[in-house]
Each structure stands twice: as C-alpha cells, then as structure tokens.
Design a protein around this motif. Structure first.
Motif, mmCIF file in Angstrom:
data_model
loop_
_atom_site.group_PDB
_atom_site.id
_atom_site.type_symbol
_atom_site.label_atom_id
_atom_site.label_comp_id
_atom_site.label_asym_id
_atom_site.label_seq_id
_atom_site.Cartn_x
_atom_site.Cartn_y
_atom_site.Cartn_z
ATOM 1 N N GLY A 105 0.834 -1.194 0.000
ATOM 2 C CA GLY A 105 0.000 0.000 0.000
ATOM 3 C C GLY A 105 0.869 1.244 0.000
ATOM 4 N N HIS A 106 0.281 2.407 0.305
ATOM 5 C CA HIS A 106 1.046 3.648 0.285
ATOM 6 C C HIS A 106 0.414 4.676 1.209
ATOM 7 N N ARG A 107 1.179 5.711 1.525
ATOM 8 C CA ARG A 107 0.664 6.846 2.289
ATOM 9 C C ARG A 107 0.082 7.857 1.310
ATOM 10 N N THR A 108 -1.071 8.398 1.633
ATOM 11 C CA THR A 108 -1.711 9.392 0.773
ATOM 12 C C THR A 108 -1.187 10.792 1.104
ATOM 13 N N ASP A 109 -1.644 11.779 0.340
ATOM 14 C CA ASP A 109 -1.244 13.164 0.602
ATOM 15 C C ASP A 109 -1.693 13.628 1.978
ATOM 16 N N MET A 110 -2.765 12.995 2.496
ATOM 17 C CA MET A 110 -3.272 13.334 3.821
ATOM 18 C C MET A 110 -2.618 12.499 4.917
ATOM 19 N N LYS A 111 -1.591 11.714 4.541
ATOM 20 C CA LYS A 111 -0.826 10.878 5.458
ATOM 21 C C LYS A 111 -1.616 9.685 5.995
ATOM 22 N N ASN A 112 -2.767 9.398 5.345
ATOM 23 C CA ASN A 112 -3.474 8.166 5.677
ATOM 24 C C ASN A 112 -2.799 7.021 4.948
ATOM 25 N N TYR A 113 -3.087 5.788 5.366
ATOM 26 C CA TYR A 113 -2.584 4.618 4.658
ATOM 27 C C TYR A 113 -3.699 4.106 3.755
ATOM 28 N N GLU A 114 -3.352 3.749 2.527
ATOM 29 C CA GLU A 114 -4.359 3.237 1.598
ATOM 30 C C GLU A 114 -3.795 2.084 0.783
ATOM 31 N N CYS A 115 -4.643 1.068 0.599
ATOM 32 C CA CYS A 115 -4.245 -0.080 -0.219
ATOM 33 C C CYS A 115 -5.450 -0.513 -1.053
ATOM 34 N N LYS A 116 -5.243 -0.670 -2.348
ATOM 35 C CA LYS A 116 -6.318 -1.088 -3.232
ATOM 36 C C LYS A 116 -6.689 -2.549 -2.948
ATOM 37 N N GLY A 117 -7.975 -2.795 -2.858
ATOM 38 C CA GLY A 117 -8.386 -4.162 -2.592
ATOM 39 C C GLY A 117 -9.886 -4.306 -2.511
ATOM 40 N N TYR A 118 -10.302 -5.325 -1.783
ATOM 41 C CA TYR A 118 -11.714 -5.683 -1.711
ATOM 42 C C TYR A 118 -12.115 -5.928 -0.262
ATOM 43 N N LEU A 119 -13.303 -5.469 0.052
ATOM 44 C CA LEU A 119 -13.862 -5.692 1.383
ATOM 45 C C LEU A 119 -14.797 -6.889 1.342
ATOM 46 N N LEU A 120 -14.502 -7.881 2.176
ATOM 47 C CA LEU A 120 -15.435 -8.986 2.374
ATOM 48 C C LEU A 120 -16.383 -8.517 3.477
ATOM 49 N N GLY A 121 -17.450 -7.841 3.039
ATOM 50 C CA GLY A 121 -18.313 -7.162 3.989
ATOM 51 C C GLY A 121 -19.151 -8.082 4.847
ATOM 52 N N GLN A 122 -19.560 -9.209 4.268
ATOM 53 C CA GLN A 122 -20.389 -10.155 5.009
ATOM 54 C C GLN A 122 -20.026 -11.571 4.596
ATOM 55 N N LEU A 123 -20.119 -12.474 5.545
ATOM 56 C CA LEU A 123 -19.890 -13.899 5.288
ATOM 57 C C LEU A 123 -20.702 -14.646 6.333
ATOM 58 N N GLY A 124 -21.675 -15.419 5.883
ATOM 59 C CA GLY A 124 -22.513 -16.065 6.884
ATOM 60 C C GLY A 124 -23.118 -17.390 6.434
ATOM 61 N N LYS A 125 -23.065 -18.357 7.344
ATOM 62 C CA LYS A 125 -23.769 -19.628 7.143
ATOM 63 C C LYS A 125 -25.193 -19.485 7.673
#
Length: 203
Positions: A105-125
């Motif tokens: 990932g990388h640091r943004t101009d606002m000094k946050n950390y950001e990494c391109k990817g995907y959120l597994l928002g839900q997973l349920g049986k």
C-alpha cells in the motif's frame, strides 16, 4: 453435495418477484444474537437489496438442496473498496505492521494509509432448521466460494488485498487466522471491530 452460487443482482433482474426474493433472504438465520452475527442477518434481511440497487456491494447467495427442495445455505457480500487507515490509527501500529502494510500500500497526501483491494463485507452460514439438518456448507467452503468471485474481479481490474472486519471473538478470529488472514493487532475500527487482511495472491 451440490452448491450453487447465485448473484442477488441477477436474481433481482430475473422473473422472480420481490416477494419471492425476500422470502428466500428471510430464510437466513444466525445462531447467535451477538453484535457481529446480528449484523450478518440484518444485512441480508434489510440492506442487501438496496446495496445492489446503488451498486455499493454485490451479494452472492449459496443455494443447495435438502430432500429435493432448494434452500439457502449461506451468503457472502463483497465490495471493491480500498482499505484506508487514518493517520492517527496508522501511527499506533507497530513498526513491523507498518512495514508489512507499506509493502502493498502507500501513504496518501493526507498521510493516511491506503491499499487497493476488496472488502469482504459479510460472510454467513445459514442456521435455519433446514440448513442445520442438511449441514452441507462449512465456513471454509463459503470462503472458498467468495475467493472464486474475488479472483474473477481481480483478473479484470487488479488489487492487492482482501480485508474484513469482525467482532472481537476468539472463535471467529481463530477461524480467519486458520484460513490465512492476519489481524492488525493494534487496530480497532470505529465500530469496535477487529481488522483482518490477506493478500490476493494468497487466495
């Protein structure tokens, strides 16, 4: 055991009525009333359809059969959403965790950390009576099916990581650790959830 993955988006565009779709969605039940479990149930019951309509997430239903009748075995929802850690939270992470994260990932101009990817928002049986009797889907099976969809998207648009948030429950956290996710030990989300990450190449 025959498992079929159906996109909720495709189902909404099919000849099925909204009433029929809601009947299927509301057949999903959690075995616990914990915060995390109730969120998984509530999402499918009250948010999934709207999230499809506004293209915020894609939900996939895992169907199977028991005594020649179809039933909902489980589901998962994924979003193409970068992982963003505010600079204050990032500063609290250990040096080793920062180095690992900066590796993809990388640091943004606002000094946050950001990494391109995907959120597994839900997973349920599903823990309805029918689903429990059939017992045809494990948590690992569900993750494997989710990985398949994520790999399809990754092949088209790329990305670096898959991440998720879960409640601070040792059984749940151990499940994700056993399946190759790493917890950011010093990170707690605004919802008081733990954060787990896994590189796409390791899916």
């Amino acid at each position: 055991m025959a498992l079929t993955v159906i996109s909720l988006n495709d189902l909404l565009k099919s000849d099925s009525t909204l009433e029929e779709i809601n009947t299927l969605l509301f057949s999903f039940e959690c075995k616990s009333l914990s915060h995390g479990a109730s969120d998984v149930e509530e999402f499918l019951h009250t948010k999934a359809v709207n999230f499809e309509k506004i293209d915020m997430a894609r939900t996939y239903l895992v169907l199977s059969e028991y005594k020649n009748k179809p039933y909902l075995a489980g589901y998962f929802a994924i979003s193409p959403k970068p992982l963003v850690i505010p600079k204050r939270q990032f500063a609290k992470l250990s040096t080793s965790q920062k180095k690992k994260l900066m590796g993809f990932g990388h640091r943004t101009d606002m000094k946050n950390y950001e990494c391109k990817g995907y959120l597994l928002g839900q997973l349920g049986k599903n823990y309805s009576e029918v689903a429990k009797k059939a017992n045809q889907l494990s948590g690992r099976d569900l993750l494997t099916l989710a990985y398949g969809k994520i790999k399809e998207v990754y092949a088209i648009i790329g990305g670096r990581i898959l991440y998720l948030e879960c409640e601070d429950n040792e059984k749940i956290k151990n499940f994700y650790r056993d399946n190759g996710f790493r917890q950011l030990e010093d990170y707690i989300s605004p919802n008081n959830f733990c954060l787990f990450v896994k590189q796409i190449k390791d899916l």
